[in-house]
Design an enzyme around this catalytic site. Sequence first.
Site, mmCIF file in Angstrom:
data_model
loop_
_atom_site.group_PDB
_atom_site.id
_atom_site.type_symbol
_atom_site.label_atom_id
_atom_site.label_comp_id
_atom_site.label_asym_id
_atom_site.label_seq_id
_atom_site.Cartn_x
_atom_site.Cartn_y
_atom_site.Cartn_z
ATOM 1 N N HIS A 1 4.633 -10.171 55.135
ATOM 2 C CA HIS A 1 5.509 -11.319 54.896
ATOM 3 C C HIS A 1 4.734 -12.617 54.716
ATOM 4 C CE1 HIS A 1 9.248 -9.269 56.935
ATOM 5 N NE2 HIS A 1 8.925 -8.729 55.778
ATOM 6 N N HIS B 1 9.443 -0.235 49.886
ATOM 7 C CA HIS B 1 10.786 0.145 49.463
ATOM 8 C C HIS B 1 10.849 1.508 48.799
ATOM 9 C CE1 HIS B 1 13.203 -3.582 50.230
ATOM 10 N NE2 HIS B 1 11.978 -4.010 50.460
ATOM 11 N N ASP C 1 5.402 -18.128 53.565
ATOM 12 C CA ASP C 1 4.325 -18.924 54.165
ATOM 13 C C ASP C 1 4.047 -20.097 53.240
ATOM 14 O OD1 ASP C 1 2.062 -20.010 55.287
ATOM 15 O OD2 ASP C 1 0.734 -18.357 54.734
ATOM 16 N N GLU D 1 18.629 4.026 43.819
ATOM 17 C CA GLU D 1 18.234 3.246 44.989
ATOM 18 C C GLU D 1 18.154 1.753 44.699
ATOM 19 O OE1 GLU D 1 14.554 4.700 46.619
ATOM 20 O OE2 GLU D 1 15.247 6.773 46.614
ATOM 21 N N SER E 1 10.887 7.264 43.617
ATOM 22 C CA SER E 1 12.341 7.278 43.389
ATOM 23 C C SER E 1 12.910 5.877 43.231
ATOM 24 C CB SER E 1 13.052 8.023 44.521
ATOM 25 O OG SER E 1 12.764 7.441 45.775
ATOM 26 N N GLY F 1 10.142 8.656 51.489
ATOM 27 C CA GLY F 1 9.149 9.498 50.841
ATOM 28 C C GLY F 1 8.531 8.785 49.656
#
Length: 328
Positions: A195, A70, A248, A91, A79, A75
């Site tokens: 995930h 994320h 999972d 963000e 941030s 970049g």
Amino acid sequence: MITTMDRHVALLVGLLCILPTAQKAESAGLVYDYYKTSCPQAEKIIHDTVFQLYEKKGNIATSLIRYVFHDCFNGCDGSFLLESTKDGLAEKESHNQVGMRNEKYVNNIKAAVEAACPGVVSCADILSLGGAAGAEVLGGPVMKLKTGRRDSRVSMKAVADAGIPTPQSDVTSVLNYFSKMGISTEQTVALLGAHTIGRAHCESFEERIYPTVDPKMDPVFATMLKYRCPRQETVGAQQVHFTYFRNDEQSPMAFDNHYYANLVAKQGLLHIDSEIAWDARTKPYVEAYAQDNALWHKNFVAAFTILSEQNPLTGTQGEVRKHCSYAL
């Protein structure tokens, strides 16, 4: 050299991904053992602090891995960690960042490094190295990453709104997204294997079970999901979910290839999870990783390394923050 503001403006007008050529040029400022002279113990401190935090709060490891995804979409510059200011929302306020947790522990890591080397190690490097340590502490591969990232002074919600794939994204858009970063189809499928740990909020997959069950989903698995995620009443224009399901269920805190075995068994949780098990471009890799944990780990390292080098600020760009939530 592309500045932070240039990058944000470019994204806002539609350049949602950094081209591979730009990635190679920008990442040239990263090197192995960047802190060898300025802070020799930096990488060990970060690694050991992650392991210590894991003993106290296990899910910090999953959060650290997710932070890399994320933060680096626009970049690898830290941030994502910045708070909103009077000039605009950051963000982290984007709906695409929903479910992000444990950010305060990044500042624990930062404090440990600051105690040894004040003002030297960036929050951006802490995120990338922390994500690698997070995978390792969960039984994943050991990763040696380049360092030398600097911290952005800017964070804009609009950029995250436009630039991050969602759980409902289709295979083509996800492959294209990562391809522009220089990540191959085989590596993209390996990245999605992250995930295998963590959890997803019900709203991330409810369209697969309501009003009807996705025919690509195992019906027994669908029944489990409905029990955990009963259909919610609408509140205003939005549906509010406070429940979740582990990505999972068999080994939710192990960085193993059960994720791929689940996909083969039609038990993928998110839309994109299920789709890569059916799409002809990605299915062979899903099946290969389901059979070979070592192969998955190898390709995950390659993909994660490329991701962690996306368009960083280096040299005299940006800054090294004293606190990861606020620019100097």
